[in-house]
Motif scaffolding. Structure first.
Motif, PDB file in Angstrom:
ATOM      1  N   ARG A   1       8.105 -39.505 -25.862  1.00 29.82           N
ATOM      2  CA  ARG A   1       9.201 -40.343 -26.370  1.00 29.82           C
ATOM      3  C   ARG A   1       9.455 -41.513 -25.421  1.00 29.82           C
ATOM      4  O   ARG A   1      10.555 -41.690 -24.884  1.00 29.82           O
ATOM      5  N   THR A   2       8.446 -42.330 -25.265  1.00 33.57           N
ATOM      6  CA  THR A   2       8.538 -43.430 -24.301  1.00 33.57           C
ATOM      7  C   THR A   2       9.553 -44.488 -24.714  1.00 33.57           C
ATOM      8  O   THR A   2      10.033 -45.240 -23.869  1.00 33.57           O
ATOM      9  N   PHE A   3       9.897 -44.540 -25.991  1.00 30.70           N
ATOM     10  CA  PHE A   3      10.882 -45.523 -26.441  1.00 30.70           C
ATOM     11  C   PHE A   3      12.259 -45.253 -25.831  1.00 30.70           C
ATOM     12  O   PHE A   3      13.120 -46.117 -25.815  1.00 30.70           O
ATOM     13  N   SER A   4      12.442 -44.037 -25.324  1.00 33.37           N
ATOM     14  CA  SER A   4      13.730 -43.674 -24.750  1.00 33.37           C
ATOM     15  C   SER A   4      13.865 -44.050 -23.282  1.00 33.37           C
ATOM     16  O   SER A   4      14.928 -43.901 -22.692  1.00 33.37           O
ATOM     17  N   ILE A   5      12.792 -44.561 -22.696  1.00 34.98           N
ATOM     18  CA  ILE A   5      12.821 -44.866 -21.262  1.00 34.98           C
ATOM     19  C   ILE A   5      13.609 -46.137 -20.993  1.00 34.98           C
ATOM     20  O   ILE A   5      13.351 -47.185 -21.588  1.00 34.98           O
ATOM     21  N   TYR A   6      14.578 -46.030 -20.091  1.00 29.61           N
ATOM     22  CA  TYR A   6      15.352 -47.184 -19.663  1.00 29.61           C
ATOM     23  C   TYR A   6      14.813 -47.750 -18.353  1.00 29.61           C
ATOM     24  O   TYR A   6      14.776 -48.960 -18.158  1.00 29.61           O
ATOM     25  N   ALA A   7      14.406 -46.884 -17.463  1.00 35.11           N
ATOM     26  CA  ALA A   7      13.883 -47.326 -16.170  1.00 35.11           C
ATOM     27  C   ALA A   7      12.860 -46.317 -15.664  1.00 35.11           C
ATOM     28  O   ALA A   7      12.902 -45.143 -16.027  1.00 35.11           O
ATOM     29  N   MET A   8      11.971 -46.804 -14.824  1.00 34.12           N
ATOM     30  CA  MET A   8      11.012 -45.928 -14.153  1.00 34.12           C
ATOM     31  C   MET A   8      11.035 -46.231 -12.669  1.00 34.12           C
ATOM     32  O   MET A   8      11.240 -47.379 -12.256  1.00 34.12           O
ATOM     33  N   GLY A   9      10.852 -45.180 -11.891  1.00 33.91           N
ATOM     34  CA  GLY A   9      10.926 -45.345 -10.458  1.00 33.91           C
ATOM     35  C   GLY A   9       9.850 -44.565  -9.732  1.00 33.91           C
ATOM     36  O   GLY A   9       9.199 -43.692 -10.314  1.00 33.91           O
ATOM     37  N   TRP A  10       9.676 -44.922  -8.473  1.00 36.32           N
ATOM     38  CA  TRP A  10       8.795 -44.181  -7.578  1.00 36.32           C
ATOM     39  C   TRP A  10       9.638 -43.662  -6.415  1.00 36.32           C
ATOM     40  O   TRP A  10      10.455 -44.402  -5.838  1.00 36.32           O
ATOM     41  N   PHE A  11       9.404 -42.413  -6.101  1.00 36.16           N
ATOM     42  CA  PHE A  11      10.035 -41.787  -4.958  1.00 36.16           C
ATOM     43  C   PHE A  11       8.935 -41.144  -4.115  1.00 36.16           C
ATOM     44  O   PHE A  11       7.830 -40.922  -4.596  1.00 36.16           O
ATOM     45  N   ARG A  12       9.232 -40.843  -2.877  1.00 40.47           N
ATOM     46  CA  ARG A  12       8.240 -40.200  -2.033  1.00 40.47           C
ATOM     47  C   ARG A  12       8.885 -39.150  -1.143  1.00 40.47           C
ATOM     48  O   ARG A  12      10.066 -39.250  -0.801  1.00 40.47           O
ATOM     49  N   GLN A  13       8.076 -38.179  -0.799  1.00 40.34           N
ATOM     50  CA  GLN A  13       8.534 -37.116   0.093  1.00 40.34           C
ATOM     51  C   GLN A  13       7.497 -36.963   1.187  1.00 40.34           C
ATOM     52  O   GLN A  13       6.343 -36.612   0.920  1.00 40.34           O
ATOM     53  N   ALA A  14       7.925 -37.240   2.401  1.00 38.94           N
ATOM     54  CA  ALA A  14       7.027 -37.172   3.541  1.00 38.94           C
ATOM     55  C   ALA A  14       6.736 -35.714   3.885  1.00 38.94           C
ATOM     56  O   ALA A  14       7.583 -34.836   3.692  1.00 38.94           O
ATOM     57  N   PRO A  15       5.565 -35.430   4.442  1.00 39.94           N
ATOM     58  CA  PRO A  15       5.209 -34.055   4.776  1.00 39.94           C
ATOM     59  C   PRO A  15       6.055 -33.525   5.925  1.00 39.94           C
ATOM     60  O   PRO A  15       6.389 -34.266   6.858  1.00 39.94           O
ATOM     61  N   GLY A  16       6.376 -32.251   5.851  1.00 42.01           N
ATOM     62  CA  GLY A  16       7.087 -31.601   6.924  1.00 42.01           C
ATOM     63  C   GLY A  16       8.528 -32.027   7.077  1.00 42.01           C
ATOM     64  O   GLY A  16       9.169 -31.727   8.055  1.00 42.01           O
ATOM     65  N   LYS A  17       9.054 -32.760   6.121  1.00 42.49           N
ATOM     66  CA  LYS A  17      10.439 -33.213   6.239  1.00 42.49           C
ATOM     67  C   LYS A  17      11.231 -32.716   5.044  1.00 42.49           C
ATOM     68  O   LYS A  17      10.877 -32.976   3.904  1.00 42.49           O
ATOM     69  N   ASP A  18      12.313 -32.058   5.336  1.00 47.54           N
ATOM     70  CA  ASP A  18      13.129 -31.501   4.276  1.00 47.54           C
ATOM     71  C   ASP A  18      14.284 -32.444   3.980  1.00 47.54           C
ATOM     72  O   ASP A  18      15.455 -32.080   4.090  1.00 47.54           O
TER      73      ASP A  18
END
Length: 126
Positions: free
Chosen positions: A27-44
């Protein structure tokens, strides 16, 4: 539902470049925004905001740590976003996640995104 599939991660030396892709389906018509996030290794510390784009209009936002090095773009016909990462640094090493939101006021807030991909790993060697 929206499905997201990331690709393009890998191992690169410092100063190098990578381009991540995130293809959306469903249902891509419902997308308002897209983002990128990241999680570094060994970090909580949870997922760190990297960049986001509003689907209508294409306005973008970037974290200060990647501004002037990363560029986020979209191909509406392919329902795909691209994160061009240049001048990569060892501190960019992380698992990168693509996310999509049906509606969002703060594109930097991971909790407000509705859909997530499985992630693609980026490793930058010094």
């Amino acid at each position: 539902q929206v499905q997201l599939v990331e690709s393009g991660g890998g191992l690169v030396q410092a100063g190098g470049s990578l381009r991540l892709s995130c293809a959306s389906s469903g249902r891509t018509f419902s997308i308002y925004a897209m983002g990128w996030f990241r999680q570094a290794p060994g970090k909580d510390r949870g997922r760190e905001f990297v960049a986001a784009i509003r689907w209508s209009g294409g306005s973008t936002s970037y974290a200060d740590s990647v501004k002037d090095r990363f560029t986020l773009s979209r191909d509406s016909a392919k329902n795909t976003v691209y994160l061009q990462m240049n001048n990569l640094k060892p501190e960019d090493t992380a698992l990168y996640y693509c996310a999509a939101a049906r509606w969002i006021s703060d594109v930097r807030a991971s909790a407000t995104y509705d859909y997530w991909g499985q992630g693609t790993r980026v490793t930058v060697s010094s």
